[in-house]
Structure formats: C-alpha cells, structure tokens
Motif scaffolding. Structure first.
Motif, PDB file in Angstrom:
ATOM      1  N   ASP A 100       0.821  -1.207   0.000  1.00  0.00           N
ATOM      2  CA  ASP A 100       0.000   0.000   0.000  1.00  0.00           C
ATOM      3  C   ASP A 100       0.859   1.264   0.000  1.00  0.00           C
ATOM      4  OD1 ASP A 100      -2.250  -1.580   0.038  1.00  0.00           O
ATOM      5  OD2 ASP A 100      -2.590  -1.376   2.216  1.00  0.00           O
ATOM      6  N   SER A 101       1.919   1.250   0.811  1.00  0.00           N
ATOM      7  CA  SER A 101       2.786   2.439   0.865  1.00  0.00           C
ATOM      8  C   SER A 101       3.505   2.649  -0.466  1.00  0.00           C
ATOM      9  CB  SER A 101       3.787   2.318   2.011  1.00  0.00           C
ATOM     10  OG  SER A 101       4.661   1.247   1.780  1.00  0.00           O
ATOM     11  N   GLU A 102       3.875   1.543  -1.134  1.00  0.00           N
ATOM     12  CA  GLU A 102       4.515   1.668  -2.455  1.00  0.00           C
ATOM     13  C   GLU A 102       3.546   2.260  -3.474  1.00  0.00           C
ATOM     14  OE1 GLU A 102       6.004  -2.185  -3.471  1.00  0.00           O
ATOM     15  OE2 GLU A 102       7.701  -2.046  -2.087  1.00  0.00           O
ATOM     16  N   LYS A 103       2.281   1.818  -3.425  1.00  0.00           N
ATOM     17  CA  LYS A 103       1.274   2.372  -4.347  1.00  0.00           C
ATOM     18  C   LYS A 103       1.072   3.856  -4.095  1.00  0.00           C
ATOM     19  CE  LYS A 103      -1.497  -1.747  -5.275  1.00  0.00           C
ATOM     20  NZ  LYS A 103      -2.801  -2.394  -5.083  1.00  0.00           N
ATOM     21  N   ALA A 104       0.986   4.225  -2.812  1.00  0.00           N
ATOM     22  CA  ALA A 104       0.792   5.634  -2.464  1.00  0.00           C
ATOM     23  C   ALA A 104       1.995   6.464  -2.919  1.00  0.00           C
ATOM     24  CB  ALA A 104       0.592   5.775  -0.958  1.00  0.00           C
ATOM     25  N   ALA A 105       3.183   5.929  -2.756  1.00  0.00           N
ATOM     26  CA  ALA A 105       4.389   6.644  -3.183  1.00  0.00           C
ATOM     27  C   ALA A 105       4.400   6.829  -4.702  1.00  0.00           C
ATOM     28  CB  ALA A 105       5.633   5.883  -2.730  1.00  0.00           C
ATOM     29  N   GLU A 106       3.997   5.802  -5.428  1.00  0.00           N
ATOM     30  CA  GLU A 106       3.921   5.898  -6.897  1.00  0.00           C
ATOM     31  C   GLU A 106       2.923   6.975  -7.317  1.00  0.00           C
ATOM     32  OE1 GLU A 106       3.343   2.470  -9.462  1.00  0.00           O
ATOM     33  OE2 GLU A 106       4.602   1.283  -8.094  1.00  0.00           O
ATOM     34  N   GLU A 107       1.762   6.971  -6.637  1.00  0.00           N
ATOM     35  CA  GLU A 107       0.725   7.956  -6.966  1.00  0.00           C
ATOM     36  C   GLU A 107       1.231   9.375  -6.701  1.00  0.00           C
ATOM     37  OE1 GLU A 107      -3.715   8.775  -5.406  1.00  0.00           O
ATOM     38  OE2 GLU A 107      -3.208   6.661  -5.739  1.00  0.00           O
ATOM     39  N   ARG A 108       1.903   9.570  -5.567  1.00  0.00           N
ATOM     40  CA  ARG A 108       2.463  10.899  -5.261  1.00  0.00           C
ATOM     41  C   ARG A 108       3.482  11.310  -6.315  1.00  0.00           C
ATOM     42  NH1 ARG A 108       2.658   8.868   0.075  1.00  0.00           N
ATOM     43  NH2 ARG A 108       4.882   8.447  -0.163  1.00  0.00           N
ATOM     44  N   GLU A 109       4.274  10.355  -6.735  1.00  0.00           N
ATOM     45  CA  GLU A 109       5.304  10.644  -7.748  1.00  0.00           C
ATOM     46  C   GLU A 109       4.674  11.067  -9.080  1.00  0.00           C
ATOM     47  OE1 GLU A 109       9.126  11.322  -8.741  1.00  0.00           O
ATOM     48  OE2 GLU A 109       8.493  10.579  -6.783  1.00  0.00           O
TER      49      GLU A 109
END
Length: 152
Positions: A100-109
């Motif tokens: 989940d944190s990786e997905k959120a980081a990708e979205e922020r990027e």
C-alpha cells in the motif's frame, strides 16, 4: 587449640540427627525415581512390540491406571493450531502495508510529475514575449482566469 576444635555450630548441633535421615530419604527417593524410569522404558518397549497385555508383571498396576485413563481417552484431543500463525499473520499484514505504501508513493510521484509538467508549460507560456519584449497579455489573462476558476 582444644577449644576451637570443640566448638560446634548451633545449626549443625540442631540438625545432627536429621542429616543422616534426610540423606537416607533423598537416596531412597532417587532410587525410586530411577526404578520408575526403568519400568516406564520397559513398558514402552513392550507396548511397541505389542506384548504389554500378555505380560503378567504389570497387569495389576495397569488395571488401576487403565481405569483412570479410560475417561481421559474418551475425550477428543484439541486440534493443534499452527505455532507460527500469529507470525504469519503479522508478516502478511506488514507485506500488505508495504504494498500500500509503495502504491501511495507511486501515486504521489505521478502527481508530482504532472504538476511539474504543467508548471513548466505555464512558465513557457508566460515567458513568451513580443518582438519589442513586452509579455503576451493573452497568456497572462488565461492564467489569471484559470486561477479564479479554481478558487471559485
């Protein structure tokens, strides 16, 4: 010299007779435990070979034990749960959080990249000038209009 060797501590004086008795009891207890271990090993050996019921030596003690154990044998044993169940659950939760944190980081990027591209585009438009060096008012008004629409 005579006085120092004749002195006996109170503790040793009080426990003089008990010491021999306690040593005897301890020796007998150890002997009993040792014999019990030997008997249990022998019973297990006979049980493995399937001859425990045939042996007449242990029939008396077995009958009293079997009466006690008959009630215990009727009860169903609990099904053992997985020893590492909690650890597995915790590991899966951590893995899910990581995903989940990786997905959120990708979205922020991706959002960052989009904003940066838009900012670059507007900077390019606003930095355009006429031949005489004056800013192009059409681009300026378009920028102001978009800002007003966002706020309103």
């Amino acid at each position: 010299d005579k006085n120092s060797s004749a002195v006996v501590s109170i503790k040793s004086f009080v426990n003089r007779g008990e010491n021999k008795v306690s040593l005897y009891r301890e020796r007998k207890r150890k002997e009993f435990i040792k014999n019990a271990k030997v008997v249990n090993r022998y019973k297990r050996l006979l049980k493995r070979e399937g001859r425990l019921k045939d042996s007449a030596v242990f029939n008396q003690s077995d009958s009293s034990l079997s009466a006690k154990n008959s009630g215990e044998k009727k009860r169903k044993r609990k099904v053992k749960t997985d020893a590492f169940l909690k650890a597995k659950q915790k590991a899966s939760e951590l893995e899910q959080k990581k995903i989940d944190s990786e997905k959120a980081a990708e979205e922020r990027e991706t959002q960052k990249k989009l904003k940066k591209a838009k900012r670059k585009e507007w900077t390019k438009k606003l930095s355009k000038r006429t031949r005489k060096g004056q800013p192009i008012l059409n681009n300026m008004l378009g920028n102001l209009l978009e800002r007003i629409e966002k706020e309103g």
